[in-house]
Design a protein around this motif. Sequence first.
Motif, mmCIF file in Angstrom:
data_model
loop_
_atom_site.group_PDB
_atom_site.id
_atom_site.type_symbol
_atom_site.label_atom_id
_atom_site.label_comp_id
_atom_site.label_asym_id
_atom_site.label_seq_id
_atom_site.Cartn_x
_atom_site.Cartn_y
_atom_site.Cartn_z
ATOM 1 N N ALA A 1 13.244 -1.710 30.047
ATOM 2 C CA ALA A 1 12.095 -1.909 29.163
ATOM 3 C C ALA A 1 10.898 -2.444 29.941
ATOM 4 C CB ALA A 1 12.455 -2.871 28.039
ATOM 5 N N ASP A 2 11.144 -3.407 30.833
ATOM 6 C CA ASP A 2 10.044 -3.965 31.630
ATOM 7 C C ASP A 2 9.423 -2.895 32.525
ATOM 8 O OD1 ASP A 2 10.664 -6.347 30.490
ATOM 9 O OD2 ASP A 2 11.620 -7.224 32.250
ATOM 10 N N LEU A 3 10.275 -2.066 33.133
ATOM 11 C CA LEU A 3 9.758 -1.039 34.034
ATOM 12 C C LEU A 3 8.993 0.033 33.256
ATOM 13 C CD1 LEU A 3 12.777 -0.731 36.487
ATOM 14 C CD2 LEU A 3 10.548 -1.740 36.970
ATOM 15 N N ALA A 4 9.442 0.330 32.035
ATOM 16 C CA ALA A 4 8.709 1.287 31.206
ATOM 17 C C ALA A 4 7.320 0.727 30.881
ATOM 18 C CB ALA A 4 9.479 1.583 29.925
ATOM 19 N N LEU A 5 7.270 -0.559 30.556
ATOM 20 C CA LEU A 5 5.970 -1.197 30.311
ATOM 21 C C LEU A 5 5.107 -1.144 31.565
ATOM 22 C CD1 LEU A 5 7.023 -4.391 28.307
ATOM 23 C CD2 LEU A 5 5.588 -2.531 27.469
ATOM 24 N N ILE B 1 15.715 5.056 25.016
ATOM 25 C CA ILE B 1 14.595 4.469 24.294
ATOM 26 C C ILE B 1 13.392 4.177 25.204
ATOM 27 C CG2 ILE B 1 14.707 1.933 24.182
ATOM 28 C CD1 ILE B 1 15.298 2.425 21.111
ATOM 29 N N SER B 2 13.665 3.762 26.442
ATOM 30 C CA SER B 2 12.544 3.496 27.359
ATOM 31 C C SER B 2 11.831 4.789 27.738
ATOM 32 C CB SER B 2 13.038 2.818 28.642
ATOM 33 O OG SER B 2 14.005 1.868 28.358
ATOM 34 N N PHE C 1 9.614 5.877 24.904
ATOM 35 C CA PHE C 1 8.388 5.070 24.911
ATOM 36 C C PHE C 1 7.328 5.709 25.799
ATOM 37 C CE2 PHE C 1 6.049 1.693 27.201
ATOM 38 C CZ PHE C 1 5.400 1.080 26.137
#
Lengths: 351, 552
Positions: A80-84, A104-105, A108
């Motif tokens: 999730a952090d890397l997707a952000l 899910i990532s 996104f």
Amino acid sequence: MAIHPRAIIGASIAVLASALLLAACGSSDTASTAATASTTGDGAALTVYSGREEEYMEPVFEAYEKKTGTDLQVRYGDSADLALLVSEEGDRSPADVFVAQSPISQSFLDQQKLLSPLPQAVLDRVPDNLRSADGDWIGIAGRQRVLIYNTDLVKESDLPKSVLELTGAKYRDKVAVAPSNASFQDFVAALDQLEGTETTNEWLKGMAANGAKAYAKNSAIAEAVARGEIPMGLVNHYYVLEIKKDDPSAPVAAYRFPGTDPGSLFLVATASVPTASPDKQQADDLVGFLVSDEGQKLIIGGEGEYPTATGVNPPEGAPSLTKGDYPAYDLTGNTDLKAVAEQIRESGLAQ
Amino acid sequence: MNWRAVGATALALALTVPFALPFAYLVARNAQDLGGLWSALSDDRLVGPLMRSLALGISVALAAAVLGTLAAWLVARTDLRARRTWALLLCLPLVIPSFVGALALIAAFAPGGLVEQVLGIGFLPEVSGFNGAFVVLTLLTYPYVFLLVMARLRTLSPTLEESARMLGRRPMQVFTTVVLPQARAAVAAGALLVFLYVISDFGAVQLLRYDTLTRAIYSDRLLDPITSIALSLVLGVIAVAVVAMERRSSRVGLRDQSRAGAVLEVPLGRWRAPAYAFLVLLIGFSLVAPIAVLLFWAIRGLVNGSADSASVVADPSLIVQPLLSTAGISVVTAIVAIFIVLPIAYRSVRRPGRLGEVLAGTVVGGFALPGLVTALAFVFFTLSTPGPLGALYQTLPLLVLAYVVHHGALALGAAQSAVAGIPARLDDAARIMGRSRIRRFAGVELPLMLPSLAAGAGLVLLSTAKELPATLLLAPPGFSTLAIEVWQAAELAAYEEAAIFALVLVAISAVLTWFLVVRQALRSWSTPAPMHAMPPGAESPTGSRSPEPTTP
């Protein structure tokens, strides 16, 4: 001993310089990746952001480096952090390949139009239910959602026939979930698609009302069940194997909900190429390697996950898995992520 | 027009800019979607997590203030033996990442955990929720208070205490009526840091299942970034409000305090046993207990032998590179942080007023934002700024700057009390003698400030050594620290490996803290420092006493 103040400043600067140097020597490459121009063929460099742990990716990356002479710069972190991070970097992202622990990532980034389509030849390696419909990302390793249970506390005959039964009085205060975990969120998205929004909301609220306990993540659930703190919990299947590896006598077992129950969702770890990739051709080639026969064997080595590519056999000892053993969930990536977040929030399950 | 003052103000302003970036980022992101911001703020589900964050922050800050202050007084002002060793041990819990502390607590006290298995105690308190988070965070954060208060107590003038003692007050009375009021600003500064740390902490509350704002920020960060960013802004606003309140209440503490003579030491007498018992218990629970759990995991891993050839159990050389990186980056960050916040400290202490407070508040408030937000803010500003800054992206200098911004608050409180502790007459004397500003700073002021600055540097060093989110996002690819290794191993539930890296992290931090912090902050126990560039008639900055304490 007397310390001259100027000596302190001098020493500070010396320490500063030497420490920087040390740290620089230690890291494999301190050159700004944003400014790295990669060439093709031998001596090319690719930057990979991997939300999937080093332990599982290192062997396959090393094999690729050996095979092609490409230098891979890998940043490991939370999916999730890397997707952000990719999203924040936008069109200046140095990432050539983005590997995530769950769809899910990728969804996104997909919904922000930050992923390039993969070549058809690469996509054709996996069945179409294990990749996004628009061809922007692909499953590289599979895992199944299971119910982990403590064999000292739960009789096999007491296990539910469906994940939907866990809201019943029989399971009051007995079930652990991880609402902030991506795999659980993927499961909620799948439930929504398979059973409808109303059923999903009822199930989430029912679980909260039934005293389901929210844990931080899969591994925390697996450990709590092994300790006997809570009798059962919803996790990915390989967490059960991990507990057994650490402590073969641990009283835990994995229960697969029969047939195509939504509780037996089959999920994939994924790979994609961000649109900003400075070297799309080479990046596509790396993703292709991840789903090649050789890459598949290395990716799932020893972890008890399932291969995604057609015709690659699962590792020894893994339970067999055919299409009749999991629901036909379509991973098209059109999940309304915000709706999933709101459903979980509304239910009060996270508290 | 005083050009020197203008220059000092301009410098302080310029240095504060990076600290404002995370706030600017949050405002910019929220401004993109005011509807989303409003719906997140008007949501009645915001109230619960918000209240829980505040309740946890306030209670941990109070508990840490009590423990940290008492420990600081015992170490700094009584005739305790081996005070430097105590000081070192009391600093170290700061380097244990909160998720490791939480994991250790769960492993030990949860139903079916180590305590139940090893000691056979079946009646254990519930470790999750508020109680668990309160215990873990208090035990890991009291060093924020301890270090600042200890440094402050080393610089107090003994005259008041001497008078109080002559009037027949008992040591405890002297402590409460004379020492404590003078150290109040340091206690408040430390407690504020604890509060800000706690409301931004994610590791402990996530594992111990206490649903705070941070937990909501992390749960929603991908599925619902708008809500997540709105909640981060709420955290930032709380931080700024609390910092402003604290500054208003403790302005008295930043007066120019001169000191003379050696630090007074209170003979413990019959309080010796309880004093030792308190320190032993505090260190036992905050440092020995987590280390014992880690050792249990590590030994279990070594006994079982790891089948994985890439594991550190099989190949100890894997520790070397993360070890060097951690040591290098945290020492560099600590020193850079001190030099960056010093001008801001000078400006806010020497010329009290609104501007100085705004600058200091900006630096301190950023500490309450989760590291993830600070990191993303840096990504955003680095890549969207035209010019050479983009080339620094994902390089070590930028990582150090992000650390400094995230941890600047830790250095600022110490730097302010250091500046406040410089007697003005010293500066005047040096000025009369015609010394340049630089030479006055290096020759007169820096040696005087060293104990406090060392404490501040120590806080930054220990916090940087365990930092995770910014390192994961901003470090050059392939750059690994011990904290990253601990986290990666814990993610895989490879606890023996996580434990070994965590133990190495504590060990290297102990070494660095000893040389850079403890020896500087407690320098007066070595031979007295020489008087460089000291004008005639000025007191030596450090008192002198024999290295061996004598029992009365």
